[in-house]
Design a protein around this motif. Structure first.
Motif, mmCIF file in Angstrom:
data_model
loop_
_atom_site.group_PDB
_atom_site.id
_atom_site.type_symbol
_atom_site.label_atom_id
_atom_site.label_comp_id
_atom_site.label_asym_id
_atom_site.label_seq_id
_atom_site.Cartn_x
_atom_site.Cartn_y
_atom_site.Cartn_z
ATOM 1 N N GLU A 61 63.983 14.965 53.496
ATOM 2 C CA GLU A 61 65.004 13.788 53.981
ATOM 3 C C GLU A 61 64.971 12.588 52.769
ATOM 4 O OE1 GLU A 61 64.793 12.322 57.700
ATOM 5 O OE2 GLU A 61 64.831 14.505 58.860
ATOM 6 N N VAL A 63 64.791 9.098 51.266
ATOM 7 C CA VAL A 63 64.317 7.828 51.731
ATOM 8 C C VAL A 63 65.456 6.511 52.014
ATOM 9 C CG1 VAL A 63 62.415 6.161 51.590
ATOM 10 C CG2 VAL A 63 61.971 8.605 51.137
ATOM 11 N N ALA A 64 65.309 6.130 53.003
ATOM 12 C CA ALA A 64 66.415 4.815 52.988
ATOM 13 C C ALA A 64 65.930 3.970 51.973
ATOM 14 C CB ALA A 64 66.339 4.320 54.220
ATOM 15 N N PRO A 65 66.727 3.120 51.152
ATOM 16 C CA PRO A 65 66.461 2.242 50.319
ATOM 17 C C PRO A 65 66.028 0.963 50.713
ATOM 18 C CG PRO A 65 68.707 2.280 50.687
ATOM 19 C CD PRO A 65 68.165 3.334 51.405
ATOM 20 N N PRO A 67 65.363 -2.664 51.957
ATOM 21 C CA PRO A 67 66.209 -3.576 52.357
ATOM 22 C C PRO A 67 66.290 -4.776 51.442
ATOM 23 C CG PRO A 67 64.211 -3.756 53.890
ATOM 24 C CD PRO A 67 64.028 -2.687 52.699
ATOM 25 N N TRP A 140 58.695 -2.281 53.893
ATOM 26 C CA TRP A 140 59.414 -0.960 53.546
ATOM 27 C C TRP A 140 58.361 -0.011 52.984
ATOM 28 C CZ3 TRP A 140 60.223 1.252 48.654
ATOM 29 C CH2 TRP A 140 61.130 2.319 48.689
ATOM 30 N N GLN A 144 56.322 3.818 54.092
ATOM 31 C CA GLN A 144 56.278 5.301 53.098
ATOM 32 C C GLN A 144 54.828 5.826 53.031
ATOM 33 O OE1 GLN A 144 59.659 5.803 52.741
ATOM 34 N NE2 GLN A 144 59.930 3.750 53.338
ATOM 35 N N GLU A 160 61.234 -0.287 61.217
ATOM 36 C CA GLU A 160 62.416 0.101 60.984
ATOM 37 C C GLU A 160 62.209 1.527 60.169
ATOM 38 O OE1 GLU A 160 66.354 -0.946 58.251
ATOM 39 O OE2 GLU A 160 64.679 -2.436 58.703
ATOM 40 N N GLY A 161 62.936 2.631 60.587
ATOM 41 C CA GLY A 161 62.548 3.677 60.080
ATOM 42 C C GLY A 161 61.959 4.701 60.735
#
Length: 508
Positions: A61, A63-65, A67, A140, A144, A160-161
């Motif tokens: 998937e 990875v969301a950038p 913020p 963030w 990870q 978040e995530g």
């Protein structure tokens, strides 16, 4: 022969040895036939490349950038100084740099975050400072890399995530629960109850520790249930939390035990009748005491910082530490200062004071902390000094700490006391420290204690003391003093670089 079987054949040869089994033929081999061992290694290298080149890429998937950041990065000079500190130059200044950056409304530059987060893995003491200055990108990154997940717990940021409560790592779930405890304690408790019976004991203990945030009487029923948990750490966490609820049933049980051990009597000393505290040590350790978090200490095992103590005295300390302090003001009809000043029978005053000191820490009781620090009653137990001082109001802490230094003019005791007094050392406290430095320089054994004292002062003494220290160094040409003066100048420049912009200071 298929690729898998060729690999298996070569593994067999490697296990048995080339003298017992011949190396299979491989068309791509380049080495001469005579060198069997080298040919086997050559084959292994070729086959490894073939195996890796032939693997199909897995699906992952995106990875969301990260913020967008809300706080600006520190100014250029401050960023350069951070790299100097991370590189080893005055590395002990890192916590103060991080704290000053957060107070100035800044964050750590993104390029320094990986190195900084790695430092936090091995040094727990700097984790809270990292959490304050790492910014949103720091959180963030922590999502990870599991090795950096501690940042989520320290910051209390929502995880978040994390797709849902069941899917995160322990660190991510603790972070999410901490954030929810701060925002809605009841909802956090309800969420934890949904999965409580299926959680592993270490996870239950970690989740229960988040209840220190917004702890209230509404948590009592759940915490009482946790006293019967299978996990030892869970039971201990629950007992410690209940001890912070003076109105709980747990507190009433502890108060009942404690009242049976201490009483106020009178003795005649030199024809004068004086009040004394009479102590009766606990006779035994029963199941009810064990359930309430009072461990069974084998004789001599309980040694806070000096000396050894028997099991019964250890139980006394534990009971006093967990009983509401109002028990004694109500029972004896005296204020905290009057109670701690009373003589005690049986040479047990130290045990009482240590128990009350731990109770003051648990219950965050300013009046009792002030009474115990007054006159240096707990000075011998330097482990407690810093914690008790932190309970006091900031404007009072400095004066009390200065008095503690003046009461301890013997150098070994002075070092022990100073090591527990948190910085910054300013005002009267800074004056007392500088006077202590001068006394050490003029007294016997200066070379032995001066370096230790300067090392304590370089992190905590206000940089504003640098001119006075320079004058002192001019009269006593010693390296530790000169190095302390240089460190204070370094810190002075560092704090100027991290000060909030002038416009922000005017607004505040």
């Amino acid at each position: 022969m298929g690729a898998v079987s060729v690999w298996a054949e070569h593994v067999t040869v490697a296990l048995l040895g080339t003298r017992r089994r011949g190396v299979p033929d491989l068309q791509e081999a380049l080495l001469p036939e005579a060198d069997a061992a080298a040919r086997l290694l050559d084959h292994a290298g070729l086959l490894a490349v073939q195996r890796r080149a032939g693997m199909k890429p897995g699906a992952a998937e995106a990875v969301a950038p990260a913020p967008a950041e809300e706080a600006p990065a520190v100014p250029g000079p401050a960023a350069l100084r951070l790299e100097m500190i991370l590189g080893g130059e005055r590395g002990r200044m890192l916590p103060e740099w991080l704290g000053a950056a957060a107070r100035g409304g800044y964050r750590v530059p993104a390029r320094n975050l990986p190195e900084l987060l790695d430092k936090g893995r091995s040094d727990r003491a700097i984790r809270p400072y990292i959490a304050r200055a790492a910014g949103r990108r720091g959180a963030w990154l922590a999502l990870q890399n599991p090795d950096w997940a501690y940042l989520l717990t320290e910051s209390g940021a929502s995880a978040e995530g994390v797709a849902d409560w069941e899917s995160g790592t322990r660190g991510q779930r603790v972070a999410a629960l901490t954030a929810l405890r701060r925002a809605d304690p009841g909802a956090a408790r309800a969420r934890l109850l949904e999965t409580w019976t299926t959680e592993a004991a270490p996870d239950r203990a970690a989740f229960l520790a988040t209840f220190e945030h917004s702890l209230s009487a509404e948590d009592e029923e759940f915490l009482e249930r946790c006293l019967d948990d299978r996990g030892k750490d869970v039971r201990q966490n629950a007992a410690d939390l209940l001890a912070r609820l003076p109105g709980s049933e747990y507190a009433r049980r502890m108060a009942g035990r404690a009242r049976g051990l201490l009483s106020l009597g009178r003795r005649t000393v030199r024809s004068r009748s004086e009040p004394w505290i009479t102590v009766v040590l606990p006779a035994d350790h029963d199941d009810a005491m064990a359930r309430d978090g009072i461990p069974f200490h084998p004789a001599g095992s309980f040694a806070p910082s000096a000396g050894r103590v028997g099991a019964r005295a250890a139980w006394l300390r534990e009971i006093l530490a967990r009983a509401p302090l109002a028990t004694w003001t109500e029972t004896f009809g005296l204020p905290p200062g009057g109670i701690v000043a009373l003589p005690v029978t049986g040479d047990l005053a130290r045990d009482l004071h240590l128990g009350w000191a731990r109770a003051a820490l648990l219950q965050r009781d300013v009046a009792w902390a002030r009474a115990l620090l007054s006159g240096g009653i707990v000075v011998e137990e330097t482990d407690l000094l810093g914690d008790l001082l932190r309970i006091l109001p900031a404007d009072e802490r400095e004066s009390v700490a200065a008095d503690l230094i003046r009461w301890n003019d013997r150098q070994p005791d002075l070092l022990g006391v100073l090591s527990r007094i948190p910085g910054p050392w300013e005002g009267r406290l800074a004056d007392a420290v500088l006077s202590a430095l001068a006394a050490v320089l003029e007294g016997p054994g200066a070379s032995r204690h001066l370096a230790q004292l300067c090392r304590l002062a370089d992190e905590r003494l206000t940089p504003a003391a640098a001119p006075r220290l320079t004058e002192l160094a001019a009269r006593h040409d010693t390296w530790p003093l000169s190095e302390l003066a240089a460190t204070l100048r370094f810190r002075h420049e560092m704090l100027l670089e991290l000060a909030a912009p002038a416009a922000d200071r005017e607004d505040t």
